[in-house]
Design a protein around this motif. Sequence first.
Motif, PDB file in Angstrom:
ATOM      1  N   GLN A  14       4.198   4.495  -8.772  1.00  0.00           N
ATOM      2  CA  GLN A  14       3.421   5.535  -8.106  1.00  0.00           C
ATOM      3  C   GLN A  14       4.322   6.399  -7.230  1.00  0.00           C
ATOM      4  OE1 GLN A  14       0.083   6.043  -8.774  1.00  0.00           O
ATOM      5  NE2 GLN A  14       0.528   4.476 -10.312  1.00  0.00           N
ATOM      6  N   LEU A  30       3.303   6.665   0.534  1.00  0.00           N
ATOM      7  CA  LEU A  30       2.727   6.851  -0.790  1.00  0.00           C
ATOM      8  C   LEU A  30       1.916   8.137  -0.828  1.00  0.00           C
ATOM      9  CD1 LEU A  30       1.255   3.264  -1.406  1.00  0.00           C
ATOM     10  CD2 LEU A  30       3.373   4.182  -2.382  1.00  0.00           C
ATOM     11  N   HIS A  32      -0.464   8.128  -2.854  1.00  0.00           N
ATOM     12  CA  HIS A  32      -1.702   7.365  -2.992  1.00  0.00           C
ATOM     13  C   HIS A  32      -2.219   7.014  -1.600  1.00  0.00           C
ATOM     14  CE1 HIS A  32      -4.463   4.444  -4.865  1.00  0.00           C
ATOM     15  NE2 HIS A  32      -4.124   3.613  -3.896  1.00  0.00           N
ATOM     16  N   GLY A  33      -3.278   7.710  -1.169  1.00  0.00           N
ATOM     17  CA  GLY A  33      -3.871   7.429   0.132  1.00  0.00           C
ATOM     18  C   GLY A  33      -3.125   7.962   1.322  1.00  0.00           C
ATOM     19  N   ILE A  56      -0.437  -1.274  -6.169  1.00  0.00           N
ATOM     20  CA  ILE A  56      -0.449   0.158  -5.888  1.00  0.00           C
ATOM     21  C   ILE A  56      -0.801   0.874  -7.185  1.00  0.00           C
ATOM     22  CG2 ILE A  56       0.876   2.123  -5.052  1.00  0.00           C
ATOM     23  CD1 ILE A  56       2.672   0.083  -3.570  1.00  0.00           C
ATOM     24  N   PRO A  58      -3.985   3.828  -9.010  1.00  0.00           N
ATOM     25  CA  PRO A  58      -5.149   4.689  -8.774  1.00  0.00           C
ATOM     26  C   PRO A  58      -6.426   3.868  -8.638  1.00  0.00           C
ATOM     27  CG  PRO A  58      -3.760   5.637 -10.481  1.00  0.00           C
ATOM     28  CD  PRO A  58      -3.187   4.286 -10.179  1.00  0.00           C
ATOM     29  N   GLN A  60      -7.130   1.763  -6.352  1.00  0.00           N
ATOM     30  CA  GLN A  60      -6.924   0.482  -5.687  1.00  0.00           C
ATOM     31  C   GLN A  60      -6.607   0.695  -4.209  1.00  0.00           C
ATOM     32  OE1 GLN A  60      -7.074  -2.665  -6.867  1.00  0.00           O
ATOM     33  NE2 GLN A  60      -6.298  -2.766  -8.962  1.00  0.00           N
ATOM     34  N   ARG A  89      -8.342   6.394   0.985  1.00  0.00           N
ATOM     35  CA  ARG A  89      -7.235   5.450   0.831  1.00  0.00           C
ATOM     36  C   ARG A  89      -6.935   5.105  -0.627  1.00  0.00           C
ATOM     37  NH1 ARG A  89      -9.159  -0.662   2.204  1.00  0.00           N
ATOM     38  NH2 ARG A  89     -11.181  -0.620   1.157  1.00  0.00           N
ATOM     39  N   THR A  90      -7.828   5.480  -1.543  1.00  0.00           N
ATOM     40  CA  THR A  90      -7.610   5.159  -2.958  1.00  0.00           C
ATOM     41  C   THR A  90      -7.402   6.406  -3.814  1.00  0.00           C
ATOM     42  OG1 THR A  90      -9.999   5.151  -3.359  1.00  0.00           O
ATOM     43  CG2 THR A  90      -8.975   3.043  -2.785  1.00  0.00           C
ATOM     44  N   ARG A  91      -7.163   7.552  -3.164  1.00  0.00           N
ATOM     45  CA  ARG A  91      -6.997   8.806  -3.907  1.00  0.00           C
ATOM     46  C   ARG A  91      -5.657   9.458  -3.617  1.00  0.00           C
ATOM     47  NH1 ARG A  91     -12.432   8.147  -3.385  1.00  0.00           N
ATOM     48  NH2 ARG A  91     -13.655   8.790  -5.204  1.00  0.00           N
ATOM     49  N   ALA A  92      -5.203  10.262  -4.566  1.00  0.00           N
ATOM     50  CA  ALA A  92      -3.900  10.921  -4.452  1.00  0.00           C
ATOM     51  C   ALA A  92      -3.977  12.128  -3.521  1.00  0.00           C
ATOM     52  CB  ALA A  92      -3.411  11.347  -5.823  1.00  0.00           C
ATOM     53  N   TRP A  93      -3.054  12.185  -2.571  1.00  0.00           N
ATOM     54  CA  TRP A  93      -2.889  13.323  -1.689  1.00  0.00           C
ATOM     55  C   TRP A  93      -1.735  14.182  -2.215  1.00  0.00           C
ATOM     56  CZ3 TRP A  93      -4.381  13.086   4.026  1.00  0.00           C
ATOM     57  CH2 TRP A  93      -5.378  12.128   4.254  1.00  0.00           C
TER      58      TRP A  93
END
Length: 286
Positions: A14, A30, A32-33, A56, A58, A60, A89-93
């Motif tokens: 990731q 990350l 991610h979140g 780690i 998507p 999760q 916390r479980t989505r891509a920024w």
Amino acid sequence: MSETMFDMIEVQGQPAVRVQSPDGAQATVLLHGAQVISWVPAGGANQLYLSPEAVIAPGQAVRGGVPVVFPQFAQRGPDTSLPRHGLLRTRAWTVESSRQEKDHAQLTLVFDDTAETRALWPHSFTAEMTVSVSNTRLDLELYVQNPGQTPWSFTAALHTYLAVSDVTQARLLGLEGRPFEDTVLDERHIEDHPEKRFYGEFDRIYSGVKDLLLRDGPRRVNITQSGWPDAVVWNPGPHKCAALADMPEADWQHMLCVEAAAVFEPITLGAEEEWSGRQSLVLLTE
């Protein structure tokens, strides 16, 4: 981004950003979140706990580091139908900006509402997470804006997992005199211990906290917050930890969550209003 101060890397496949200040302090974040998973002060060791069994991926939740909780803390907040600890916390920024000064480096990630989030929570919002490292200091700031015309409320937290050598020997100072809710015992009291100790499952929400000190053997970490009205202190203890699929059963001994939070009273933002809250961690040296 420069190759030396902001490196795009991968963690478990990731995307992540490694942020490093000129003095060598660094953090790994990350996309991610927008989750910080490592903070290494200049010349020091990692100060955050990340479970060696954390997944780690998507969708999760990642066990450790600093998860961003918004707009719902656990089941406490404006909408109990939302996923536990909210939407972010479980989505891509995405990376919004980065900059490096002579004494620090700073990274800001952003998340704007999507059709997917609006299907769960029907509001427009912008959230930004800013991470700054310098020498022995880590600053984390969550910024939230309501760009729409309809007011909405939220609860939130920076769910910081601090590494400790042995939680039963650690001490947390600065809570004395603060009202708290013990969610394990479902009781409310005023804290009367100048140095809080931990021997098993511990889950309390304190109000009016601003300045704390973690003692972990010779190590000292100063924890301050602004904009956040509450603080959550949590350790799963041996029995709950053994039931967690993403954490070794003995690792409850090696972490303590000290979270900057807004839990007791949801924050309400009207049209085009904004809010921010900061948590600062400083590794104290002799």
